[in-house]
Design a protein around this motif. Structure first.
Motif, PDB file in Angstrom:
ATOM      1  N   ALA A  14      19.009  24.615 -16.925  1.00  0.00           N
ATOM      2  CA  ALA A  14      17.617  24.232 -16.703  1.00  0.00           C
ATOM      3  C   ALA A  14      17.055  24.957 -15.487  1.00  0.00           C
ATOM      4  CB  ALA A  14      17.508  22.721 -16.516  1.00  0.00           C
ATOM      5  N   PHE A  15      17.861  25.134 -14.457  1.00  0.00           N
ATOM      6  CA  PHE A  15      17.411  25.896 -13.296  1.00  0.00           C
ATOM      7  C   PHE A  15      17.236  27.369 -13.639  1.00  0.00           C
ATOM      8  CE2 PHE A  15      18.592  22.239 -10.670  1.00  0.00           C
ATOM      9  CZ  PHE A  15      17.583  22.269  -9.730  1.00  0.00           C
ATOM     10  N   ASP A  16      18.049  27.890 -14.545  1.00  0.00           N
ATOM     11  CA  ASP A  16      17.852  29.271 -14.981  1.00  0.00           C
ATOM     12  C   ASP A  16      16.476  29.459 -15.593  1.00  0.00           C
ATOM     13  OD1 ASP A  16      20.258  30.393 -14.164  1.00  0.00           O
ATOM     14  OD2 ASP A  16      21.285  29.898 -16.035  1.00  0.00           O
ATOM     15  N   VAL A  17      16.042  28.489 -16.414  1.00  0.00           N
ATOM     16  CA  VAL A  17      14.715  28.566 -17.034  1.00  0.00           C
ATOM     17  C   VAL A  17      13.627  28.581 -15.976  1.00  0.00           C
ATOM     18  CG1 VAL A  17      13.053  27.343 -18.498  1.00  0.00           C
ATOM     19  CG2 VAL A  17      15.464  27.512 -19.193  1.00  0.00           C
ATOM     20  N   GLY A  18      13.809  27.778 -14.921  1.00  0.00           N
ATOM     21  CA  GLY A  18      12.777  27.668 -13.893  1.00  0.00           C
ATOM     22  C   GLY A  18      12.881  28.656 -12.758  1.00  0.00           C
ATOM     23  N   ALA A  19      13.898  29.520 -12.774  1.00  0.00           N
ATOM     24  CA  ALA A  19      14.172  30.362 -11.617  1.00  0.00           C
ATOM     25  C   ALA A  19      13.012  31.274 -11.251  1.00  0.00           C
ATOM     26  CB  ALA A  19      15.433  31.197 -11.864  1.00  0.00           C
ATOM     27  N   ALA A  20      12.379  31.893 -12.246  1.00  0.00           N
ATOM     28  CA  ALA A  20      11.325  32.869 -11.962  1.00  0.00           C
ATOM     29  C   ALA A  20      10.140  32.246 -11.242  1.00  0.00           C
ATOM     30  CB  ALA A  20      10.867  33.519 -13.267  1.00  0.00           C
ATOM     31  N   ALA A  21       9.879  30.970 -11.518  1.00  0.00           N
ATOM     32  CA  ALA A  21       8.718  30.304 -10.918  1.00  0.00           C
ATOM     33  C   ALA A  21       9.097  29.425  -9.734  1.00  0.00           C
ATOM     34  CB  ALA A  21       8.006  29.457 -11.969  1.00  0.00           C
ATOM     35  N   THR A 178       2.534  21.087 -12.900  1.00  0.00           N
ATOM     36  CA  THR A 178       2.569  22.450 -12.370  1.00  0.00           C
ATOM     37  C   THR A 178       3.777  23.211 -12.895  1.00  0.00           C
ATOM     38  OG1 THR A 178       1.447  21.707 -10.359  1.00  0.00           O
ATOM     39  CG2 THR A 178       2.561  23.840 -10.272  1.00  0.00           C
ATOM     40  N   GLY A 179       4.926  22.533 -12.961  1.00  0.00           N
ATOM     41  CA  GLY A 179       6.118  23.170 -13.511  1.00  0.00           C
ATOM     42  C   GLY A 179       5.922  23.569 -14.955  1.00  0.00           C
ATOM     43  N   TRP A 180       5.295  22.683 -15.734  1.00  0.00           N
ATOM     44  CA  TRP A 180       5.038  23.042 -17.136  1.00  0.00           C
ATOM     45  C   TRP A 180       4.069  24.221 -17.232  1.00  0.00           C
ATOM     46  CZ3 TRP A 180       0.770  23.530 -20.184  1.00  0.00           C
ATOM     47  CH2 TRP A 180       1.011  23.709 -21.541  1.00  0.00           C
ATOM     48  N   TRP A 181       3.042  24.230 -16.402  1.00  0.00           N
ATOM     49  CA  TRP A 181       2.057  25.309 -16.452  1.00  0.00           C
ATOM     50  C   TRP A 181       2.689  26.648 -16.103  1.00  0.00           C
ATOM     51  CZ3 TRP A 181      -0.276  28.624 -12.845  1.00  0.00           C
ATOM     52  CH2 TRP A 181      -1.416  29.292 -13.309  1.00  0.00           C
ATOM     53  N   ARG A 182       3.629  26.631 -15.148  1.00  0.00           N
ATOM     54  CA  ARG A 182       4.278  27.880 -14.736  1.00  0.00           C
ATOM     55  C   ARG A 182       5.288  28.392 -15.752  1.00  0.00           C
ATOM     56  NH1 ARG A 182       2.112  30.597 -10.196  1.00  0.00           N
ATOM     57  NH2 ARG A 182       1.598  29.087  -8.559  1.00  0.00           N
ATOM     58  N   THR A 183       6.011  27.474 -16.422  1.00  0.00           N
ATOM     59  CA  THR A 183       7.146  27.871 -17.250  1.00  0.00           C
ATOM     60  C   THR A 183       7.011  27.469 -18.715  1.00  0.00           C
ATOM     61  OG1 THR A 183       8.381  25.814 -16.872  1.00  0.00           O
ATOM     62  CG2 THR A 183       8.663  27.578 -15.248  1.00  0.00           C
ATOM     63  N   ARG A 184       6.021  26.641 -19.032  1.00  0.00           N
ATOM     64  CA  ARG A 184       5.862  26.055 -20.364  1.00  0.00           C
ATOM     65  C   ARG A 184       7.094  25.241 -20.783  1.00  0.00           C
ATOM     66  NH1 ARG A 184       1.431  27.152 -19.058  1.00  0.00           N
ATOM     67  NH2 ARG A 184      -0.218  28.047 -20.355  1.00  0.00           N
ATOM     68  N   ASP A 185       7.782  24.703 -19.790  1.00  0.00           N
ATOM     69  CA  ASP A 185       8.955  23.860 -20.057  1.00  0.00           C
ATOM     70  C   ASP A 185       9.065  22.865 -18.905  1.00  0.00           C
ATOM     71  OD1 ASP A 185      11.422  22.672 -20.432  1.00  0.00           O
ATOM     72  OD2 ASP A 185      12.421  24.525 -21.032  1.00  0.00           O
ATOM     73  N   ALA A 186       8.909  21.586 -19.199  1.00  0.00           N
ATOM     74  CA  ALA A 186       8.932  20.563 -18.140  1.00  0.00           C
ATOM     75  C   ALA A 186      10.301  19.916 -17.982  1.00  0.00           C
ATOM     76  CB  ALA A 186       7.889  19.492 -18.435  1.00  0.00           C
ATOM     77  N   THR A 187      11.324  20.435 -18.690  1.00  0.00           N
ATOM     78  CA  THR A 187      12.635  19.779 -18.691  1.00  0.00           C
ATOM     79  C   THR A 187      13.199  19.627 -17.285  1.00  0.00           C
ATOM     80  OG1 THR A 187      13.108  20.712 -20.869  1.00  0.00           O
ATOM     81  CG2 THR A 187      14.981  19.905 -19.602  1.00  0.00           C
ATOM     82  N   LEU A 188      13.194  20.709 -16.507  1.00  0.00           N
ATOM     83  CA  LEU A 188      13.763  20.665 -15.160  1.00  0.00           C
ATOM     84  C   LEU A 188      13.018  19.668 -14.285  1.00  0.00           C
ATOM     85  CD1 LEU A 188      15.603  21.749 -12.921  1.00  0.00           C
ATOM     86  CD2 LEU A 188      13.950  23.592 -12.563  1.00  0.00           C
ATOM     87  N   TYR A 189      11.703  19.601 -14.415  1.00  0.00           N
ATOM     88  CA  TYR A 189      10.892  18.793 -13.511  1.00  0.00           C
ATOM     89  C   TYR A 189      10.949  17.317 -13.885  1.00  0.00           C
ATOM     90  CZ  TYR A 189       9.803  23.595 -12.960  1.00  0.00           C
ATOM     91  OH  TYR A 189       9.956  24.935 -12.786  1.00  0.00           O
ATOM     92  N   ARG A 190      11.104  17.023 -15.175  1.00  0.00           N
ATOM     93  CA  ARG A 190      11.346  15.639 -15.580  1.00  0.00           C
ATOM     94  C   ARG A 190      12.745  15.204 -15.137  1.00  0.00           C
ATOM     95  NH1 ARG A 190       8.090  13.207 -19.417  1.00  0.00           N
ATOM     96  NH2 ARG A 190       9.886  12.067 -20.222  1.00  0.00           N
ATOM     97  N   HIS A 191      13.698  16.115 -15.196  1.00  0.00           N
ATOM     98  CA  HIS A 191      15.030  15.800 -14.669  1.00  0.00           C
ATOM     99  C   HIS A 191      14.955  15.481 -13.176  1.00  0.00           C
ATOM    100  CE1 HIS A 191      19.186  16.140 -13.379  1.00  0.00           C
ATOM    101  NE2 HIS A 191      18.792  17.045 -12.511  1.00  0.00           N
ATOM    102  N   LEU A 192      14.208  16.271 -12.432  1.00  0.00           N
ATOM    103  CA  LEU A 192      14.054  16.026 -11.004  1.00  0.00           C
ATOM    104  C   LEU A 192      13.527  14.616 -10.768  1.00  0.00           C
ATOM    105  CD1 LEU A 192      13.961  17.062  -8.048  1.00  0.00           C
ATOM    106  CD2 LEU A 192      11.670  17.940  -8.553  1.00  0.00           C
ATOM    107  N   TRP A 193      12.474  14.244 -11.485  1.00  0.00           N
ATOM    108  CA  TRP A 193      11.887  12.904 -11.340  1.00  0.00           C
ATOM    109  C   TRP A 193      12.926  11.816 -11.615  1.00  0.00           C
ATOM    110  CZ3 TRP A 193      10.055  10.021 -15.989  1.00  0.00           C
ATOM    111  CH2 TRP A 193       9.441   8.805 -15.650  1.00  0.00           C
TER     112      TRP A 193
END
Length: 239
Positions: A14-21, A178-193
């Protein structure tokens, strides 16, 4: 995803998906880097780190590594992370020869030739994402020289209703959209919550550190909106 977040084995991908943003997202929080730096200063590393060997456990894109560098520019730093995308982003930045990045799970350090003793360990936003935080705390203790310092920089909101309300508001008003807007995937950010809400309160985590064998265990929160949301937990390996 359950109420504790992702299965812990799935967190690195999941962090790999979000790494660029990732750097842009955390950069939007003006206290993110400042509070990492505060935890690094609270380690009280002497003499600009001269002669010290430090471990940055869960270095991500290198923000925690930079925090260590700021307080101990003369130290040798080994920085590790299980998410290759995050580590690649860290390696792409400019570092002195005294900093080495290694792609590995923190549980597998010895398989990559990373052994103690270390004079200090900084672990930022890591233990909440592990299957066995107690086992990892004991492993950190064994990696430290006697009297060496562990600093855990981590979210902990369970002891404060106000902190939990702030966390809900920030996640759903800012982090997740914001995470979804940057990556079109909210999985990592919902996990964070989820993972922050289910993690130890500060008092429980201090007990966890003591049970793992650390002495002089203490914690301090940070200023600003993250007060009682983010904490520095510190302890020493027994002499």
């Amino acid at each position: 995803m359950d109420k504790t977040g992702l299965p812990r084995a799935d967190v690195p991908s999941a962090f790999d998906v979000g790494a660029a943003a990732y750097d842009r997202l955390v950069g939007a929080n003006p206290s993110y880097h400042a509070n990492l730096g505060l935890s690094a200063r609270r380690m009280r590393l002497p003499q600009r780190g001269r002669g010290l060997r430090l471990l940055d456990a869960g270095c991500g894109t290198g923000a925690s590594t930079a925090a260590l560098m700021a307080v101990a520019p003369e130290a040798e730093i080994v920085a590790v992370d299980a998410a290759r995308g995050m580590l690649d982003a860290a390696r792409a930045k400019s570092w002195p020869a005294s900093v080495r990045f290694v792609h590995t799970r923190v549980e597998d350090l010895s398989e990559h030739g990373i052994t103690g003793p270390f004079d200090a360990i900084l672990s930022a936003y890591l233990l909440r994402n592990l299957d066995d935080p107690d086992g990892q705390l004991r492993a950190f203790r064994d990696l430290l020289r006697p009297g060496g310092t562990l600093a855990v920089h981590e979210y902990s909101v369970r002891d404060s209703l106000a902190a939990r309300m702030v966390w809900h508001a920030v996640c759903w008003a800012i982090i997740i959209p914001t995470g979804w807007w940057r990556t079109r995937d909210a999985t990592l950010y919902r996990h964070l919550w989820h993972s922050v809400l289910s993690f130890d309160g500060a008092a429980r985590f201090r007990c966890r550190m003591r049970d793992a064998g650390f002495t002089s265990v203490r914690s301090e929160t940070v200023p600003g909106w993250e007060r009682n949301v983010v904490h520095s937990f510190l302890g020493q390996a027994p002499q």
